[in-house]
Design a protein around this motif. Structure first.
Motif, PDB file in Angstrom:
ATOM      1  N   HIS A 234     -11.638  16.219  31.239  1.00 10.16           N
ATOM      2  CA  HIS A 234     -12.574  15.727  32.255  1.00 10.16           C
ATOM      3  C   HIS A 234     -14.016  15.983  31.835  1.00 10.16           C
ATOM      4  CE1 HIS A 234     -11.855  19.936  33.538  1.00 10.16           C
ATOM      5  NE2 HIS A 234     -13.149  19.905  33.778  1.00 10.16           N
TER       6      HIS A 234
ATOM      7  N   PRO B 138     -20.064   5.506  34.229  1.00  5.73           N
ATOM      8  CA  PRO B 138     -18.676   5.792  33.846  1.00  5.73           C
ATOM      9  C   PRO B 138     -18.000   4.625  33.145  1.00  5.73           C
ATOM     10  CG  PRO B 138     -18.844   5.478  36.228  1.00  5.73           C
ATOM     11  CD  PRO B 138     -20.251   5.520  35.682  1.00  5.73           C
TER      12      PRO B 138
ATOM     13  N   GLY C  15      -6.973   7.033  32.447  1.00  4.61           N
ATOM     14  CA  GLY C  15      -7.803   7.816  33.340  1.00  4.61           C
ATOM     15  C   GLY C  15      -8.547   6.951  34.320  1.00  4.61           C
ATOM     16  N   SER C  16      -9.467   7.614  35.013  1.00  2.13           N
ATOM     17  CA  SER C  16     -10.284   6.933  36.015  1.00  2.13           C
ATOM     18  C   SER C  16     -11.493   7.810  36.318  1.00  2.13           C
ATOM     19  CB  SER C  16      -9.470   6.689  37.286  1.00  2.13           C
ATOM     20  OG  SER C  16      -9.070   7.926  37.856  1.00  2.13           O
ATOM     21  N   THR C  17     -12.360   7.280  37.168  1.00  2.00           N
ATOM     22  CA  THR C  17     -13.483   8.058  37.676  1.00  2.00           C
ATOM     23  C   THR C  17     -13.069   8.576  39.048  1.00  2.00           C
ATOM     24  OG1 THR C  17     -15.002   6.609  36.496  1.00  2.00           O
ATOM     25  CG2 THR C  17     -15.945   8.008  38.196  1.00  2.00           C
TER      26      THR C  17
ATOM     27  N   TYR D  62     -12.961   2.341  34.814  1.00  2.00           N
ATOM     28  CA  TYR D  62     -13.811   3.495  35.109  1.00  2.00           C
ATOM     29  C   TYR D  62     -14.951   3.170  36.064  1.00  2.00           C
ATOM     30  CZ  TYR D  62     -11.120   6.084  31.833  1.00  2.00           C
ATOM     31  OH  TYR D  62     -10.079   6.722  31.225  1.00  2.00           O
TER      32      TYR D  62
ATOM     33  N   ILE E   8     -15.095  11.792  35.082  1.00  2.00           N
ATOM     34  CA  ILE E   8     -14.069  11.050  34.361  1.00  2.00           C
ATOM     35  C   ILE E   8     -12.901  12.010  34.143  1.00  2.00           C
ATOM     36  CG2 ILE E   8     -13.494  10.080  32.109  1.00  2.00           C
ATOM     37  CD1 ILE E   8     -16.428   9.102  32.018  1.00  2.00           C
TER      38      ILE E   8
ATOM     39  N   GLY F  70     -16.208   6.337  30.119  1.00  2.50           N
ATOM     40  CA  GLY F  70     -14.744   6.434  30.189  1.00  2.50           C
ATOM     41  C   GLY F  70     -14.060   5.851  28.964  1.00  2.50           C
TER      42      GLY F  70
ATOM     43  N   ALA G  68      -5.693   2.061  30.105  1.00  2.00           N
ATOM     44  CA  ALA G  68      -6.499   3.205  30.537  1.00  2.00           C
ATOM     45  C   ALA G  68      -5.568   4.337  30.964  1.00  2.00           C
ATOM     46  CB  ALA G  68      -7.411   2.809  31.682  1.00  2.00           C
TER      47      ALA G  68
ATOM     48  N   ILE H  30      -9.050  11.952  32.250  1.00  2.00           N
ATOM     49  CA  ILE H  30      -8.087  11.250  31.395  1.00  2.00           C
ATOM     50  C   ILE H  30      -6.896  12.176  31.190  1.00  2.00           C
ATOM     51  CG2 ILE H  30      -7.656  10.295  29.091  1.00  2.00           C
ATOM     52  CD1 ILE H  30     -10.676   9.618  29.018  1.00  2.00           C
TER      53      ILE H  30
ATOM     54  N   TRP I 183     -14.467   8.156  25.963  1.00  2.00           N
ATOM     55  CA  TRP I 183     -13.574   9.313  25.936  1.00  2.00           C
ATOM     56  C   TRP I 183     -12.131   8.907  25.695  1.00  2.00           C
ATOM     57  CZ3 TRP I 183     -15.253  13.445  24.235  1.00  2.00           C
ATOM     58  CH2 TRP I 183     -16.518  13.925  24.564  1.00  2.00           C
ATOM     59  N   GLU I 184     -11.721   7.722  26.160  1.00  2.00           N
ATOM     60  CA  GLU I 184     -10.381   7.216  25.819  1.00  2.00           C
ATOM     61  C   GLU I 184     -10.251   7.102  24.296  1.00  2.00           C
ATOM     62  OE1 GLU I 184      -7.650   6.341  27.588  1.00  2.00           O
ATOM     63  OE2 GLU I 184      -8.332   5.943  29.638  1.00  2.00           O
TER      64      GLU I 184
END
Length: 167
Positions: free
Chosen positions: A112, A121, A6-8, A160, A17, A125, A4, A19, A128-129
């Protein structure tokens, strides 16, 4: 297994979100990946602009088929570094954006999306990744269709989970 990027997170009282990816290209080249209609068609969907009204619509491409068009409104544009926009469809609206920062040997991309109350999410998430990886593949001249959805979902769902402070 994919990692990953990213994160929330909570931002201005809303869950979103975020990334962040590094790409070995110029900011201008990455900007084109996200703003040029021909480039977008190569990895995510179809952007149309009505020349008479200036209205924009966007349709995701899934398996070669176009989804129903969504209205796309640009709310901030500072090329080639910042883009904020909203999409509106029969299902509601989303606020999204990207920031492109120069970095040694390339640039950093931050994408985002602000989440609505009903948005999960853990589902969005990883999606979107997947699309960010498709965008990077397209930018680097690789085939985005070689990016496999199964590598992202459900594998990255837990990354996420709800942001701290999110209900």
């Amino acid at each position: 297994m994919r990692e990953a990027h990213g994160s929330t997170q909570m931002h201005e009282g809303k869950s979103r979100i975020v990334i962040t990816r590094f790409v070995e290209v110029t900011p201008q080249r990455l900007w084109e990946t996200f703003t040029d209609a021909t480039a977008l068609a190569g990895w995510i969907g179809v952007l149309r602009t009505d020349e008479a009204t200036g209205k924009r619509t966007f349709s995701m491409l899934e398996g070669g088929a176009e989804s129903d068009p969504e209205e796309l409104d640009i709310t901030r544009c500072r090329a080639p570094h910042e883009l904020e926009y909203t999409t509106t469809s029969k299902f509601g609206g989303w606020g999204m954006g990207l920031v492109i920062r120069p970095a040694a040997g390339g640039c950093e991309l931050e994408f985002h999306q602000v989440l609505g109350d009903a948005d999960d999410p853990r589902n969005m998430g990883p999606g979107w990744e997947y699309y960010m990886q498709r965008a990077i593949a397209h930018t680097l001249g690789e085939n985005p269709d070689e990016v496999a959805w199964d590598e992202f979902y459900p594998a990255l769902a837990d990354a996420y989970a709800a942001a701290p402070g999110q209900q």
